[in-house]
Enzyme design. Structure first.
Site, PDB file in Angstrom:
ATOM      1  N   GLU A  21      -3.850   5.561   2.366  1.00  0.00           N
ATOM      2  CA  GLU A  21      -3.469   5.915   3.478  1.00  0.00           C
ATOM      3  C   GLU A  21      -4.654   5.141   4.271  1.00  0.00           C
ATOM      4  O   GLU A  21      -4.019   4.808   5.357  1.00  0.00           O
ATOM      5  CB  GLU A  21      -2.835   7.261   4.060  1.00  0.00           C
TER       6      GLU A  21
ATOM      7  N   HIS B  95       5.516  -3.958   0.278  1.00  0.00           N
ATOM      8  CA  HIS B  95       5.258  -2.830  -1.590  1.00  0.00           C
ATOM      9  C   HIS B  95       5.842  -3.618  -2.453  1.00  0.00           C
ATOM     10  O   HIS B  95       5.512  -2.996  -3.660  1.00  0.00           O
ATOM     11  CB  HIS B  95       6.376  -1.972  -0.338  1.00  0.00           C
TER      12      HIS B  95
END
Length: 571
Positions: free
Chosen positions: A393, A485
């Protein structure tokens, strides 16, 4: 869109006249040896970069994009290029100077110019993506409010204000080769119906594979380009991500491990989880709902420097943020997320909607937000315990403040891939039995995240998590910002092959540290619209500089780069 841009790449290692050495300004103006004193001298990196661009682009002035940037009617050097940033890259000892191209003083979306200089402001490399604007209007027919209303109508969203930055005009070239003057609306909390997560199962509704939605999903920030003549939505993409003496603290983390290398701030009668040296701070939201935009409380405080077992979630968040910070600083020579010492803020005990569980961790609004999930014993534990997920992240934040890869299609899949690569690398750096030997690494991201004990993705085996590992299986979709993704599995597999590559004698081509430096240097020199094929090119360029003093090592490195990406269909 990129196929309509003129592309110019230069690197000293490929220049037969440079001899592998940075080129001084006199080499471009014909200064004879012994007369270097009359060669141009620069007072800034920008001035040097403009000088080299002016000369290199003039070598191929037949290319419309190069000709447009030169604008020979102006006495200024490359007057239609506007400085975006100039940042040192300590890992390579060079400075990266970036420009955006403009037309009539309006930025051209997708243009990008990178000039790499050494410490003497001599030219190392250049990568330019330039174009010529033809047939586009010079002034808008609709104002930014009308453009905002068009997005509100198309998304069914009540939009107040204009997003994270004021609207701006830009020139945009569509796939058909038609130019548009467009309003660039920044960071709107609005998603078109075709780009929304599919309804149904929880896991299928979240891109990272985490069970619960991220605030990035529930409160998305999307940039829109809206035609300034007729209000059509042309393009959209997601956007995500004084020195004091610290006090040494200790405490148990969520994994039950005693952590004695975290630092805080000594207050009157208390100790706060605020590391002023690294600018790292941790807050506790006490299960408040992010949907309600709760105010951020004071940093977590304890009466004693030994936090014991009472602050496990906070200890995990603070310790893991410190590990990520230290990795980027010590291994990659980067000063925090933005390379300018920005605060690294963690917020634990967050919920989205009905709590107390929120099985997610997200980089959002320049901070890390951590939820919690129940372990097999039914006890709530914080997601801050997953170091690799945190590294992933926070790497989104690094990308956001460097190459700025747009969160759509191949650039977005690269954004996700680099976050996976460095998330896994950071965890192994601290937990593998031999950090420099990748044969000791665990390649699974978020191992133990799911109730079954499984993780989220794998660099070594993308197919085990439903991702393609070769371009022949590339998924074309509008969902998930163009499959960011899903298709990230392809460059992930290439990175795994690179990090584990060996010589014919079975020795590692490079140790892990050197490979990670090369991958990082390639990542930060990409442009916003770079695609998969740009990565091996960037890797080869940085390798030629990084290994300039080790020519015998360079050849197997270049061969490993070519082989790794060819193996997944990226040529």
């Amino acid at each position: 869109m990129s196929r309509h841009f003129d592309r110019m790449r230069y690197h000293i290692a490929d220049d037969p006249d440079a001899g592998g050495r940075p080129r001084p300004p006199g080499a471009f103006t014909g200064i004879a040896p012994g007369l270097e004193d009359v060669a141009p001298r620069f007072t800034s990196n920008e001035a040097a970069a403009r000088f080299y661009l002016d000369h290199k682009l003039a070598e191929d002035a037949s290319a419309p994009g190069f000709r447009a940037a030169l604008a020979t009617e102006s006495p200024a050097r490359v007057p239609d290029l506007e400085l975006r940033s100039s940042r040192q890259t300590p890992a390579s000892g060079t400075t990266l100077v970036r420009f955006d191209q403009t037309h009539a003083r309006i930025p051209i979306f997708g243009s990008d110019v990178l000039v790499e200089l050494d410490q003497a402001r001599e030219l190392v490399a250049m990568d330019a993506r330039l174009t010529e604007v033809l047939g586009a209007p010079g002034a808008p027919d609709i104002d930014s409010s009308a453009a905002l209303a068009r997005v509100a109508e198309a998304t069914g969203t009540a939009l107040e204000g204009a997003g994270t930055a004021p609207p701006s005009l830009t020139y945009f070239l569509d796939e058909a080769g038609t130019w548009h003057l467009a309003w660039h609306l920044h960071g709107l909390t609005a998603v078109l119906p075709e780009a929304r997560p599919a309804p149904g199962g929880r896991a299928g509704a979240t891109g990272h594979g985490m069970e619960d939605p991220s605030p990035r999903d529930l409160h998305p920030q999307v940039d829109y380009l809206v035609d300034a003549e007729d209000g059509r939505i042309l393009y959209y993409f997601g956007v995500t991500p004084t020195v004091d003496i610290p006090t040494k603290l200790r405490g148990f983390d969520e994994n039950g491990t005693l952590v004695d290398r975290i630092w805080g701030d000594r207050l009157a009668g208390a100790f706060a989880l605020r590391d002023r040296l690294r600018n790292i701070v941790t807050h506790d939201l006490a299960l408040a709902d992010l949907n309600e935009n709760p105010p951020l409380p004071d940093p977590v405080q304890a009466a004693d420097p030994d936090l014991g077992e009472k602050f496990k979630a906070a200890v995990s968040a603070h310790a893991n943020a410190t590990r990520v910070f230290d990795f980027y600083r010590s291994v990659l020579s980067r000063d925090s997320i933005d390379d300018q010492g920005m605060a690294l803020t963690s917020v634990i005990n967050c919920t989205v909607g009905e709590g107390p569980e929120w099985r997610n961790a997200a980089w959002w609004k320049g901070r890390m937000w951590y939820g919690q999930m129940r372990n097999p014993a039914g006890v709530l534990v914080s997601t801050s315990r997953f170091l690799d997920v945190i590294g992933h992240e926070l790497t989104h934040g690094v990308i956001e403040s460097s190459s700025g890869l747009v969160y759509q299609d191949q650039p977005g899949a690269l954004n996700e891939s680099f976050a996976d690569i460095f998330g896994i690398a950071i965890k192994n750096w601290y937990e593998a039995s031999a950090q420099e030997r990748t044969d000791t690494w665990n390649w699974e991201l978020g191992a133990g995240w799911r109730p079954t004990g499984a993780g989220l993705r794998s660099l070594s085996d993308p197919a085990a998590f439903g991702q393609p590992a070769h371009m022949r299986d590339f998924v074309r979709t509008r969902a998930d910002n163009g499959g960011v993704h899903t298709n990230s599995g392809i460059p992930n597999k290439a990175a795994h092959l690179l990090l584990t590559s060996t010589t014919p004698e079975g020795r590692p081509v490079l140790d892990a540290r050197d490979w990670l430096v090369l991958i990082y240097l390639a990542m930060v020199r990409l442009s916003r619209l770079s695609d998969f094929a740009d990565v091996p090119v960037a890797l080869r360029d940085v390798a030629k500089v990084y290994l300039a003093g080790s020519p015998r090592q360079l050849e197997p490195v270049l061969a490993a780069i070519t082989a790794a990406y060819a193996a997944v269909g990226i040529e």
